[in-house]
Motif scaffolding. Structure first.
Motif, PDB file in Angstrom:
ATOM      1  N   SER A 107       0.856  -1.187   0.000  1.00  9.75           N
ATOM      2  CA  SER A 107       0.000   0.000   0.000  1.00  9.75           C
ATOM      3  C   SER A 107       0.888   1.232   0.000  1.00  9.75           C
ATOM      4  CB  SER A 107      -0.939   0.020   1.218  1.00  9.75           C
ATOM      5  OG  SER A 107      -0.210   0.076   2.417  1.00  9.75           O
ATOM      6  N   ARG A 165       0.551   5.790   0.078  1.00 14.64           N
ATOM      7  CA  ARG A 165      -0.306   6.962   0.263  1.00 14.64           C
ATOM      8  C   ARG A 165      -0.603   7.601  -1.092  1.00 14.64           C
ATOM      9  NH1 ARG A 165      -3.141   7.787   4.402  1.00 14.64           N
ATOM     10  NH2 ARG A 165      -1.410   7.356   5.798  1.00 14.64           N
ATOM     11  N   HIS A 166      -1.901   7.993  -1.296  1.00 10.40           N
ATOM     12  CA  HIS A 166      -2.337   8.590  -2.562  1.00 10.40           C
ATOM     13  C   HIS A 166      -3.010   9.928  -2.278  1.00 10.40           C
ATOM     14  CE1 HIS A 166      -5.129   8.895  -6.132  1.00 10.40           C
ATOM     15  NE2 HIS A 166      -3.946   8.752  -6.694  1.00 10.40           N
ATOM     16  N   LYS A 173      -4.874   5.560   1.183  1.00 12.80           N
ATOM     17  CA  LYS A 173      -3.880   4.593   0.734  1.00 12.80           C
ATOM     18  C   LYS A 173      -4.486   3.735  -0.359  1.00 12.80           C
ATOM     19  CE  LYS A 173      -1.027   4.098   4.823  1.00 12.80           C
ATOM     20  NZ  LYS A 173      -0.511   3.159   5.835  1.00 12.80           N
ATOM     21  N   VAL A 174      -3.682   3.473  -1.380  1.00 14.17           N
ATOM     22  CA  VAL A 174      -4.075   2.559  -2.449  1.00 14.17           C
ATOM     23  C   VAL A 174      -3.315   1.263  -2.219  1.00 14.17           C
ATOM     24  CG1 VAL A 174      -3.942   2.108  -4.925  1.00 14.17           C
ATOM     25  CG2 VAL A 174      -4.613   4.369  -4.100  1.00 14.17           C
ATOM     26  N   LYS A 175      -4.040   0.141  -2.354  1.00 11.63           N
ATOM     27  CA  LYS A 175      -3.426  -1.166  -2.158  1.00 11.63           C
ATOM     28  C   LYS A 175      -3.292  -1.888  -3.489  1.00 11.63           C
ATOM     29  CE  LYS A 175      -4.973  -1.777   2.551  1.00 11.63           C
ATOM     30  NZ  LYS A 175      -5.599  -2.667   3.528  1.00 11.63           N
ATOM     31  N   ARG A 193      -1.426  -5.799  -5.297  1.00 10.06           N
ATOM     32  CA  ARG A 193      -0.824  -7.112  -5.053  1.00 10.06           C
ATOM     33  C   ARG A 193      -0.228  -7.614  -6.362  1.00 10.06           C
ATOM     34  NH1 ARG A 193      -3.958 -11.004  -7.213  1.00 10.06           N
ATOM     35  NH2 ARG A 193      -6.098 -10.469  -7.706  1.00 10.06           N
ATOM     36  N   THR A 239      -3.988  -3.620  -9.066  1.00  5.23           N
ATOM     37  CA  THR A 239      -4.471  -2.648  -8.079  1.00  5.23           C
ATOM     38  C   THR A 239      -5.966  -2.401  -8.207  1.00  5.23           C
ATOM     39  OG1 THR A 239      -4.080  -0.729  -9.501  1.00  5.23           O
ATOM     40  CG2 THR A 239      -2.240  -1.450  -8.082  1.00  5.23           C
TER      41      THR A 239
END
Length: 192
Positions: free
Chosen positions: A30, A32-33, A38-40, A42, A72
């Motif tokens: 994740s 910070r956006h 927060k954007v996660k 994988r 994402t």
């Protein structure tokens, strides 16, 4: 005279070689956006081997993550992350991690190791939580579970793309939180 470090007891601990079961594992992150959330994301493709030593402090891990498998939840963002602004997957197909040691931090374990991303290698420690060992599963094998966490600064790997915001701040944070959930399968000993 230096004190010899001993590992905390791990219930049901099993030494051996374990392969990561991708179907029951996740490599996530994740960041910070826009300074507000927060954007996660994988990665869908990865592999790795864990060797649990007779003494847990003699254990090791090697893993590889296919960078183009990033997900994402937004196709445009995923394409941008694959570009030269970020992972540059045309030039750097994978990231890799290789442990260099395991140590205790109180009752916890820390895996020290080297993370290579975009051709740059940095030392990155992983805080390790051992969930346990299951000697007999319904799948007819033995399994172990782990969670590893860390935080990296993306600029350490020459990933510095950003944009200034009119209200102050920047579009993306530099700190990336990484959470790795692993279920691993014990491999038969050679010749057995």
């Amino acid at each position: 005279m230096t004190a010899v470090q001993s590992a905390p007891a791990v219930a049901g601990y099993v030494p051996g070689t374990w392969n990561i079961d991708v179907a029951h594992s996740e490599v996530g992150f994740s960041v910070r956006h826009l300074m507000v959330s927060k954007v996660k994301g994988r990665f869908a493709e990865f592999s790795g081997t864990i060797v649990t030593g007779e003494d847990p402090l003699d254990s090791s891990v090697e893993a590889t993550v296919v960078l183009s498998s990033i997900h994402t939840g937004n196709a445009d963002r995923d394409a941008h992350l694959r570009s030269a602004d970020f992972f540059d997957t045309d030039q750097h197909a994978a990231l890799s991690y290789r442990s260099t040691g395991v140590r205790c931090d109180g009752d916890d374990f820390v895996v020290d190791g080297e993370l290579t991303l975009r051709g740059i290698t940095r030392e990155v420690p992983l805080r390790l939580e051992i969930h346990g060992f299951q000697p007999e599963t319904p799948f007819g094998d033995s399994r172990a579970g782990f969670t590893a966490t860390t935080e990296i600064d993306r600029r350490d790997f020459d990933i510095s793309f950003n944009m200034a915001l009119e209200g102050g701040g920047v579009g993306l944070g530099n700190k990336v939180e990484i959470v790795i959930e692993i279920e691993a399968i014990l491999q038969p000993e050679p010749g057995v």
